[in-house]
Design an enzyme around this catalytic site. Sequence first.
Site, PDB file in Angstrom:
ATOM      1  N   ARG A  24      -3.714   3.601 -12.933  1.00 27.30           N
ATOM      2  CA  ARG A  24      -3.165   4.861 -12.420  1.00 27.30           C
ATOM      3  C   ARG A  24      -4.185   5.990 -12.571  1.00 27.30           C
ATOM      4  O   ARG A  24      -4.066   7.030 -11.938  1.00 27.30           O
ATOM      5  CB  ARG A  24      -1.889   5.267 -13.175  1.00 27.30           C
ATOM      6  CG  ARG A  24      -0.706   4.304 -13.118  1.00 27.30           C
ATOM      7  CD  ARG A  24      -0.369   3.860 -11.740  1.00 27.30           C
ATOM      8  NE  ARG A  24      -1.013   2.572 -11.437  1.00 27.30           N
ATOM      9  CZ  ARG A  24      -1.104   2.054 -10.221  1.00 27.30           C
ATOM     10  NH1 ARG A  24      -0.619   2.692  -9.188  1.00 27.30           N
ATOM     11  NH2 ARG A  24      -1.702   0.896 -10.021  1.00 27.30           N
TER      12      ARG A  24
ATOM     13  N   GLN B 245       0.043  -7.098 -10.082  1.00 25.05           N
ATOM     14  CA  GLN B 245       0.921  -5.945 -10.272  1.00 25.05           C
ATOM     15  C   GLN B 245       2.395  -6.342 -10.213  1.00 25.05           C
ATOM     16  O   GLN B 245       3.267  -5.515  -9.937  1.00 25.05           O
ATOM     17  CB  GLN B 245       0.615  -4.874  -9.231  1.00 25.05           C
ATOM     18  CG  GLN B 245      -0.790  -4.305  -9.349  1.00 25.05           C
ATOM     19  CD  GLN B 245      -1.028  -3.154  -8.395  1.00 25.05           C
ATOM     20  OE1 GLN B 245      -0.490  -2.061  -8.551  1.00 25.05           O
ATOM     21  NE2 GLN B 245      -1.845  -3.396  -7.384  1.00 25.05           N
TER      22      GLN B 245
ATOM     23  N   ASP C 123       5.934  -5.280   2.499  1.00 26.85           N
ATOM     24  CA  ASP C 123       5.066  -4.596   1.544  1.00 26.85           C
ATOM     25  C   ASP C 123       5.559  -4.894   0.126  1.00 26.85           C
ATOM     26  O   ASP C 123       6.744  -5.182  -0.081  1.00 26.85           O
ATOM     27  CB  ASP C 123       5.096  -3.091   1.814  1.00 26.85           C
ATOM     28  CG  ASP C 123       3.993  -2.344   1.081  1.00 26.85           C
ATOM     29  OD1 ASP C 123       3.041  -2.998   0.610  1.00 26.85           O
ATOM     30  OD2 ASP C 123       4.082  -1.101   0.980  1.00 26.85           O
ATOM     31  N   GLU C 124       4.663  -4.809  -0.845  1.00 24.86           N
ATOM     32  CA  GLU C 124       4.989  -5.065  -2.263  1.00 24.86           C
ATOM     33  C   GLU C 124       5.635  -6.443  -2.421  1.00 24.86           C
ATOM     34  O   GLU C 124       6.655  -6.606  -3.113  1.00 24.86           O
ATOM     35  CB  GLU C 124       5.917  -3.974  -2.830  1.00 24.86           C
ATOM     36  CG  GLU C 124       5.369  -2.560  -2.733  1.00 24.86           C
ATOM     37  CD  GLU C 124       4.222  -2.284  -3.696  1.00 24.86           C
ATOM     38  OE1 GLU C 124       3.810  -3.208  -4.425  1.00 24.86           O
ATOM     39  OE2 GLU C 124       3.734  -1.141  -3.722  1.00 24.86           O
TER      40      GLU C 124
ATOM     41  N   LYS D  34      -3.819  -0.186   0.677  1.00 21.56           N
ATOM     42  CA  LYS D  34      -2.935  -1.136   1.359  1.00 21.56           C
ATOM     43  C   LYS D  34      -1.965  -0.447   2.323  1.00 21.56           C
ATOM     44  O   LYS D  34      -1.653  -1.003   3.375  1.00 21.56           O
ATOM     45  CB  LYS D  34      -2.161  -1.978   0.341  1.00 21.56           C
ATOM     46  CG  LYS D  34      -1.036  -1.272  -0.376  1.00 21.56           C
ATOM     47  CD  LYS D  34      -0.261  -2.239  -1.231  1.00 21.56           C
ATOM     48  CE  LYS D  34       0.832  -1.511  -2.000  1.00 21.56           C
ATOM     49  NZ  LYS D  34       1.858  -0.930  -1.109  1.00 21.56           N
ATOM     50  N   THR D  35      -1.478   0.751   1.966  1.00 19.48           N
ATOM     51  CA  THR D  35      -0.532   1.429   2.857  1.00 19.48           C
ATOM     52  C   THR D  35      -1.194   1.733   4.196  1.00 19.48           C
ATOM     53  O   THR D  35      -0.587   1.593   5.260  1.00 19.48           O
ATOM     54  CB  THR D  35      -0.020   2.730   2.209  1.00 19.48           C
ATOM     55  OG1 THR D  35       0.554   2.424   0.937  1.00 19.48           O
ATOM     56  CG2 THR D  35       1.035   3.395   3.076  1.00 19.48           C
TER      57      THR D  35
END
Length: 700
Positions: free
Chosen positions: A626, A259, A228-229, A36-37
Site C-alpha cells: 500500500r 493478494q 475482476d479480483e 490492472k483497472t
Amino acid sequence: MGRSVVTVDTLNPSQRQAVEHDLGPLLVLAGAGSGKTRVVTTRIGRLLERGAPARSILAMTFTNKAAAEMLERVSKLVGPRAAKDLTIGTFHRFGLGVLRAETRALGMRGTKFVIFDQADCFGVIREALRGVKTGRSYDVGAVLARISMAKNAFIEPDAYERGLAASGLEPSEYDAITAIVYPKYVSMMRGFQAFDFDDLICEVVRLWRKREEILEKYRMRYRYVIVDEYQDTNHAQLELLRLLGGGHKNVCVVGDDDQSIYAWRGADVRNILDFERHFGGAKVVKLQENYRSSATVLRVAASVLEASSARRHAKTIVATRPDAEPVELVVCSDSEGEARFIATTIDDLVRTAKARPRDFAVLYRSNLQGPEIEAALKERQVPYTMIGGTQFFERKEVKDLLAYLRVAFDPMDEISLRRIINFPSRGIGEVALDKLGAYATAKGTSLYTAVTRAHAIEGLAPAAIAGARELTGVIDAIRARITKSEPSATVARAVCDLIHLKEDIQSASTSNAAAARRWGNVEGILRLFERRDERGVGTGDAFEQFLRMLALREDGEEEAKGDAVTLTTMHGAKGLEFPTVFIAGLEEGLMPHARTQSERATDVPASEHASSLDEERRLFYVSVTRAKDKLYLCRAERRLLRGKLAPRVPSRFLVELPAELYTLREEKGPPRAEVEQTKAGAAGLLAALTGLGGPPVRPR
C-alpha cells in the site's frame, strides 16, 4: 464506433497483450500496483471497438464502488452512449437480475420475492433456535456463517448432517446446532419467499443446472465475460462462471493469488491457481511491473513472498520507480509508545508542511489496536478517518461512558446530560424531558438543576421523579470519587458498575460476539485511562481536560474531512495506496493473528486447502504494497493483554526480512517530557474552550 478511440500505445507489452487478446479464456495475473483497472477498462473498450455489442459484455467485481469506477472509466474511454448497454456490476447484482427475470422458472408464488439482509437472517436463525431446547444460547452469526459456507459449497441440509455423521468425529457444538437449524432456516426462508445474499448466486447456479434452455439464453446474451479480483471468488461464483462461460469460453479473469486474503469469508485461492484446469487452453498474461511503490518498498514486498512455501503462480515484482526513503523497522517499548511514535511522526511532518494528513495511513491487524492510536492522534489534534467502522470515540458505549464522566465534572454540559438522562432507561421519556426543559427555561436555571428539583415540578410522572433521583445519585457518587482524586480508570469502572453497563450491552446486542465487541470497546477506553493514570495525568484537572479534548470539534473540521489520516485494518486497506504507511503491531499473536493458530468454538473450520498462516503472509504483503514512498514497520516489546503489559515476540514475517532491507529505529525513551507538553496543550485547549485564553496550543 467509427475511428479508433482506444489507444494501447501507452501500455506496456504485458498490458497490451492482455488488452489485445481476442477469443478464448484469459488469465491476467495482475500484481500489486500493476495498473490492472486500466487493463480491464481498456480491454472492454477494445472489444467494443472491434464490434462486440455492448449488451454482450458482462463485467463483474466485488463492490458497488469498484463497479461504478469501472463503468465511469469505460464511459470516459468510449463515450456514455457506447457504454450504455454494458452490464457492469457485482456478482450479487448480476444474480439478482437473473432471479428477477426468472421468477416463474423458480417456482415461486407470484412474481415477487424479498432479499433479507444480515439482520433479517439473524432474526430467522433466532426464530429457528427458539424451537430447539438446548439449555444454552448460541452466537447466531457463527451459525449463519456455517450455513453460508455450506450453501456456497452446494451442500444441502440433509447432506450437511450426513457429512457430520460420516466424519467419524464428534461434531463441535456449533456444527451440531447448525445441522439442526439449517433445514429450519431453508424452510422458513422459502415460506417468506426470501433470498439471502448467498442465494443470489447459488439459486442462479441451481436454476441453470436444472434448466439448460435458460442457461443457454444467458450464454447467448453474454458472449464476453470479465471478472475482476478473481482471487476473491468462492466456489459458487466459480460454478456460475463455469456454467456461463462453458460454451464460448470467452472468459477473462484478472487477479493476483498473492493478494488472496478473504478465505475467512469463503474465498478460495484455488480458483485462480486452477484457472487453466477449469478453462482449458487458457492464455496467461503476467502484469509484473509495479507503478505504485518505490524500489525500496518493493524489495521488502518481494522478500515477504520469497519466504512463502505456499503454492502460487510464479511472478517477479519489477520496480518502475527508483529507490526512495529507507524502510524503517521501529521497535517501541510498549503499545502506547508505538501509538505515540506514529502520531508524533505524522504531526511533525504535517506541522512542518512536509506532508498533508491525507498522505498517511496506519494499518493494523485487529480493530482492538485502534483506540490507542486514535487517542494519540486526538491528543495532537491530528484529523483522522476510519475505514470500515465507527471511530472508537464515536461508538455508543464509549460515548455513553464519557458522557457520564463529563456531566460529573460539569453538570452544565447539557449535550452530555441529554445523552444519559434516560440511559439506561429510568422513566425519563420525551414528555418528562420536555417538562424538565420547560422548568429550567422558566426558572432561568440549568437542565441538571431541574433534574435535582424533579420532585417539585408539577405534572411530572412519579416514574420520572424516581428516575431523576436515581440519576442524581449516580452523578453524586461519581463526583465523590473525583473529589477524592481516585484514578480515572477507577472512576470510569465505577460508572460502569453504577449503570450496569455490561449487563445493558449484553441484553441489547444481537449476539454474544457483538456483545463481546461492544464490551471490548469499553475495556479499551478503560485501558486508555489506566495508561494515563500510570503517567500521572489521570486525576483532577488533567482528567477533566482530557475529557474535553476528546469532545473537541475544531472549526472547519467538516470542510477538512477529506484531509485526514486513514486508520484501517489490513483487510480494509486492500485496493488503496498512500505516500506513507505505518503498519502497527507486527508481533506474533497479531501478525500472524493468534486465531490462525487456535480456533474459537464459534469459528467456521477452515477448508482443507486454506492455510491461515499463508493467508496472513499474503495479508502482510498486501499491507506493505500500500506504501508508495515511505514504509514504517512497527512493533512493541510489550502490549496490554487482558489488562496487563505482556512481553511480545516480533512477527516471524519481520524476522525473515534480511537486515539490509530496512533501517532499525528504537523508540524507547521515557515519555515524561511529552507528558508535560500534553498537559500544557490540554490546558491551552481548555482555556480556548472556556474563553479564558488565546488559541489552543497543539501538543506534540
